[in-house]
Design a protein around this motif. Structure first.
Motif, PDB file in Angstrom:
ATOM      1  N   LEU A  37       0.828  -1.200   0.000  1.00  5.26           N
ATOM      2  CA  LEU A  37       0.000   0.000   0.000  1.00  5.26           C
ATOM      3  C   LEU A  37       0.865   1.253   0.000  1.00  5.26           C
ATOM      4  CD1 LEU A  37      -2.828   1.258   0.203  1.00  5.26           C
ATOM      5  CD2 LEU A  37      -2.634   1.071   2.689  1.00  5.26           C
ATOM      6  N   ALA A  38       1.883   1.284   0.857  1.00  3.78           N
ATOM      7  CA  ALA A  38       2.764   2.451   0.913  1.00  3.78           C
ATOM      8  C   ALA A  38       3.491   2.665  -0.407  1.00  3.78           C
ATOM      9  CB  ALA A  38       3.766   2.281   2.054  1.00  3.78           C
ATOM     10  N   ASP A  39       3.903   1.575  -1.046  1.00  2.91           N
ATOM     11  CA  ASP A  39       4.595   1.691  -2.330  1.00  2.91           C
ATOM     12  C   ASP A  39       3.654   2.244  -3.400  1.00  2.91           C
ATOM     13  OD1 ASP A  39       6.876   1.021  -4.202  1.00  2.91           O
ATOM     14  OD2 ASP A  39       5.300  -0.260  -5.050  1.00  2.91           O
ATOM     15  N   ALA A  40       2.412   1.771  -3.411  1.00  5.84           N
ATOM     16  CA  ALA A  40       1.442   2.268  -4.403  1.00  5.84           C
ATOM     17  C   ALA A  40       1.166   3.748  -4.190  1.00  5.84           C
ATOM     18  CB  ALA A  40       0.153   1.453  -4.319  1.00  5.84           C
TER      19      ALA A  40
ATOM     20  N   LEU B  50      -1.755   2.433  -9.853  1.00  7.29           N
ATOM     21  CA  LEU B  50      -3.182   2.116  -9.835  1.00  7.29           C
ATOM     22  C   LEU B  50      -3.410   0.611  -9.961  1.00  7.29           C
ATOM     23  CD1 LEU B  50      -4.567   4.974 -12.120  1.00  7.29           C
ATOM     24  CD2 LEU B  50      -4.840   4.778  -9.645  1.00  7.29           C
ATOM     25  N   ARG B  51      -2.639  -0.023 -10.818  1.00  8.22           N
ATOM     26  CA  ARG B  51      -2.763  -1.473 -10.975  1.00  8.22           C
ATOM     27  C   ARG B  51      -2.348  -2.191  -9.697  1.00  8.22           C
ATOM     28  NH1 ARG B  51      -5.610  -5.588 -12.488  1.00  8.22           N
ATOM     29  NH2 ARG B  51      -4.384  -7.397 -13.150  1.00  8.22           N
ATOM     30  N   ALA B  52      -1.272  -1.729  -9.062  1.00  6.64           N
ATOM     31  CA  ALA B  52      -0.828  -2.347  -7.814  1.00  6.64           C
ATOM     32  C   ALA B  52      -1.881  -2.170  -6.719  1.00  6.64           C
ATOM     33  CB  ALA B  52       0.499  -1.730  -7.380  1.00  6.64           C
ATOM     34  N   LEU B  53      -2.504  -1.002  -6.682  1.00  7.31           N
ATOM     35  CA  LEU B  53      -3.549  -0.742  -5.691  1.00  7.31           C
ATOM     36  C   LEU B  53      -4.754  -1.650  -5.928  1.00  7.31           C
ATOM     37  CD1 LEU B  53      -4.029   1.213  -3.325  1.00  7.31           C
ATOM     38  CD2 LEU B  53      -5.103   2.771  -4.960  1.00  7.31           C
ATOM     39  N   GLU B  54      -5.101  -1.825  -7.194  1.00  6.30           N
ATOM     40  CA  GLU B  54      -6.220  -2.707  -7.532  1.00  6.30           C
ATOM     41  C   GLU B  54      -5.928  -4.148  -7.118  1.00  6.30           C
ATOM     42  OE1 GLU B  54      -8.924  -3.917 -11.458  1.00  6.30           O
ATOM     43  OE2 GLU B  54      -6.962  -2.937 -11.721  1.00  6.30           O
ATOM     44  N   LEU B  55      -4.733  -4.651  -7.397  1.00  6.75           N
ATOM     45  CA  LEU B  55      -4.380  -6.029  -7.045  1.00  6.75           C
ATOM     46  C   LEU B  55      -4.354  -6.212  -5.528  1.00  6.75           C
ATOM     47  CD1 LEU B  55      -1.557  -6.739  -9.656  1.00  6.75           C
ATOM     48  CD2 LEU B  55      -3.890  -7.653  -9.645  1.00  6.75           C
ATOM     49  N   LEU B  56      -3.848  -5.216  -4.807  1.00  2.83           N
ATOM     50  CA  LEU B  56      -3.836  -5.303  -3.354  1.00  2.83           C
ATOM     51  C   LEU B  56      -5.258  -5.415  -2.806  1.00  2.83           C
ATOM     52  CD1 LEU B  56      -2.569  -5.080  -0.535  1.00  2.83           C
ATOM     53  CD2 LEU B  56      -2.615  -2.593  -0.806  1.00  2.83           C
ATOM     54  N   ALA B  57      -6.154  -4.547  -3.291  1.00  3.66           N
ATOM     55  CA  ALA B  57      -7.533  -4.567  -2.808  1.00  3.66           C
ATOM     56  C   ALA B  57      -8.233  -5.868  -3.180  1.00  3.66           C
ATOM     57  CB  ALA B  57      -8.295  -3.371  -3.363  1.00  3.66           C
ATOM     58  N   GLN B  58      -7.889  -6.422  -4.329  1.00  2.00           N
ATOM     59  CA  GLN B  58      -8.499  -7.683  -4.739  1.00  2.00           C
ATOM     60  C   GLN B  58      -8.007  -8.832  -3.844  1.00  2.00           C
ATOM     61  OE1 GLN B  58     -10.894  -7.797  -6.738  1.00  2.00           O
ATOM     62  NE2 GLN B  58     -11.106  -9.939  -7.341  1.00  2.00           N
ATOM     63  N   ASP B  59      -6.717  -8.793  -3.484  1.00  6.62           N
ATOM     64  CA  ASP B  59      -6.147  -9.850  -2.640  1.00  6.62           C
ATOM     65  C   ASP B  59      -6.536  -9.705  -1.182  1.00  6.62           C
ATOM     66  OD1 ASP B  59      -4.856 -10.810  -4.885  1.00  6.62           O
ATOM     67  OD2 ASP B  59      -2.938  -9.853  -4.414  1.00  6.62           O
TER      68      ASP B  59
ATOM     69  N   ARG C 191      -9.801  -2.758   1.003  1.00 11.89           N
ATOM     70  CA  ARG C 191     -10.591  -2.234  -0.109  1.00 11.89           C
ATOM     71  C   ARG C 191     -11.123  -0.835   0.164  1.00 11.89           C
ATOM     72  NH1 ARG C 191     -13.766  -7.844  -1.889  1.00 11.89           N
ATOM     73  NH2 ARG C 191     -11.889  -8.831  -2.792  1.00 11.89           N
ATOM     74  N   ALA C 192     -11.577  -0.593   1.376  1.00 11.96           N
ATOM     75  CA  ALA C 192     -12.076   0.757   1.686  1.00 11.96           C
ATOM     76  C   ALA C 192     -10.974   1.787   1.510  1.00 11.96           C
ATOM     77  CB  ALA C 192     -12.626   0.791   3.113  1.00 11.96           C
ATOM     78  N   THR C 193      -9.759   1.447   1.948  1.00 12.24           N
ATOM     79  CA  THR C 193      -8.634   2.371   1.775  1.00 12.24           C
ATOM     80  C   THR C 193      -8.315   2.567   0.298  1.00 12.24           C
ATOM     81  OG1 THR C 193      -7.689   1.688   3.900  1.00 12.24           O
ATOM     82  CG2 THR C 193      -6.207   2.763   2.344  1.00 12.24           C
ATOM     83  N   ALA C 194      -8.352   1.481  -0.466  1.00 10.17           N
ATOM     84  CA  ALA C 194      -8.056   1.579  -1.900  1.00 10.17           C
ATOM     85  C   ALA C 194      -9.070   2.457  -2.610  1.00 10.17           C
ATOM     86  CB  ALA C 194      -8.026   0.186  -2.521  1.00 10.17           C
ATOM     87  N   VAL C 195     -10.349   2.291  -2.294  1.00 10.41           N
ATOM     88  CA  VAL C 195     -11.380   3.112  -2.932  1.00 10.41           C
ATOM     89  C   VAL C 195     -11.206   4.571  -2.541  1.00 10.41           C
ATOM     90  CG1 VAL C 195     -13.863   3.589  -2.993  1.00 10.41           C
ATOM     91  CG2 VAL C 195     -13.037   1.244  -3.218  1.00 10.41           C
TER      92      VAL C 195
ATOM     93  N   ARG D 253     -14.948  -1.184 -12.574  1.00 13.04           N
ATOM     94  CA  ARG D 253     -14.736  -2.627 -12.720  1.00 13.04           C
ATOM     95  C   ARG D 253     -15.126  -3.379 -11.445  1.00 13.04           C
ATOM     96  NH1 ARG D 253     -10.475  -2.153 -15.679  1.00 13.04           N
ATOM     97  NH2 ARG D 253      -8.940  -1.965 -14.010  1.00 13.04           N
ATOM     98  N   HIS D 254     -14.875  -2.767 -10.300  1.00  3.03           N
ATOM     99  CA  HIS D 254     -15.095  -3.479  -9.039  1.00  3.03           C
ATOM    100  C   HIS D 254     -16.357  -3.053  -8.310  1.00  3.03           C
ATOM    101  CE1 HIS D 254     -11.314  -5.634  -9.295  1.00  3.03           C
ATOM    102  NE2 HIS D 254     -10.760  -4.512  -9.710  1.00  3.03           N
TER     103      HIS D 254
END
Length: 307
Positions: free
Chosen positions: A45-48, A64-73, A78-82, A111-112
């Protein structure tokens, strides 16, 4: 009375001791793995977040892609990613004249938020896009379950076709340019469009306002299409201005309805509209100089507008 002999507890046999030891080792290992996973998620998360602030568009897209993959995993993130995606949509990025970073972030959200692919759906999250400036926002078919706000946003050519806004939906002061498409959208909570400005066609055909709907002080510069729209709660259109056609053919109003001080300058069609209670329509005005077909609700007698 004779005392019974006391039987000493049997010491656990070797098999039982080995089983307890394996269970403790397994629990310890699972705790270690969970801790490592949390540490890894925080680092990802910090890296993204760091890369999202980079000046290079490609680096931001990778973030953005890294953030999406993190939230998916990791559903807990997910709330933080959104929230981060929404913040990104409020940020004017350098070296991005065509808005590619914003479009990429919009695509991740859409998408999500669509439930048609359950494995990819992120349910139960709020959406805060207040004060954003977005082009081509497409939330058609999306479901937002914990409230959404677009207050003060500027939305160009936006699509909410078939969207479900399950909580309170706030579009107070939102500026819509180009097309605004809410066809078949469902508002399960209160929908607030107070002071919204629609510069282009606005389609609410077959939309369902299950909670209350407020359009007070809104302005429709072009077509306002409410054909077969359902208003399950109160519907307030006070001080509203329709500069183009206002079409409410077959609309259904199940609660209290207000059109006080509303202004109609174009075609008007309330034919086959159904009101559970007589609507309040004090000081309704219409432009008498325009030759437009008009089908008013029964009992309405709009005064001529002298503007």
């Amino acid at each position: 009375m004779p005392q019974l002999p006391v039987t000493a507890p049997r010491p656990p046999d070797r098999h039982h001791r080995e089983l307890e030891l394996r269970e403790r080792e397994l629990a310890l290992r699972e705790a270690e793995l969970a801790h490592a996973r949390r540490v890894d998620a925080r680092a990802r998360l910090a890296d993204a977040v760091d890369r999202l602030a980079a000046p290079e568009p490609l680096t931001r897209h990778a973030a953005l892609r890294a953030l999406e993959l993190l939230a998916q995993d990791e559903p807990d993130h997910r709330a933080t990613a959104v929230a981060l995606l929404c913040d990104a949509l409020r940020t004017p990025f350098p070296n991005d004249a065509e808005g590619r970073t914003h479009r990429a972030a919009q695509a991740v959200l859409a998408r999500h938020l669509r439930p048609d692919r359950p494995a990819d759906h992120w349910p139960g999250l709020p959406l805060d896009l207040a004060d954003t400036t977005l082009t081509g926002l497409d939330l058609s078919g999306c479901r937002v379950e914990d409230g959404s706000t677009f207050q003060g946003a500027t939305l160009a050519d936006s699509r909410f076709t078939g969207a479900v806004l399950a909580g309170r939906a706030v579009f107070v002061g939102t500026a819509f340019t180009g097309n605004a498409d809410f066809t078949r959208a469902a508002f399960h909570g209160e929908a607030e469009f107070t002071g919204a400005d629609f510069d282009g066609p606005a389609a609410f055909a077959q939309a369902q306002f299950i909670g209350g709907a407020r359009f007070d002080d809104a302005r429709f510069a072009g077509l306002a299409l409410f054909r077969a729209t359902g208003f399950g709660g109160t519907a307030s259109f006070g001080d509203i201005a329709f500069a183009g056609a206002a079409l409410f053919h077959r609309a259904r109003f199940d609660g209290e309805t207000w059109f006080d001080r509303s202004l109609f300058l174009g075609r008007v069609d309330f034919s086959a509209a159904a009101f559970a209670r007589p609507p309040t329509a004090e000081d309704v005005r219409a432009d008498p100089a325009r030759d437009r077909p008009r089908a008013w609700p029964q009992g309405w007698a709009p005064a001529p507008h002298r503007g």
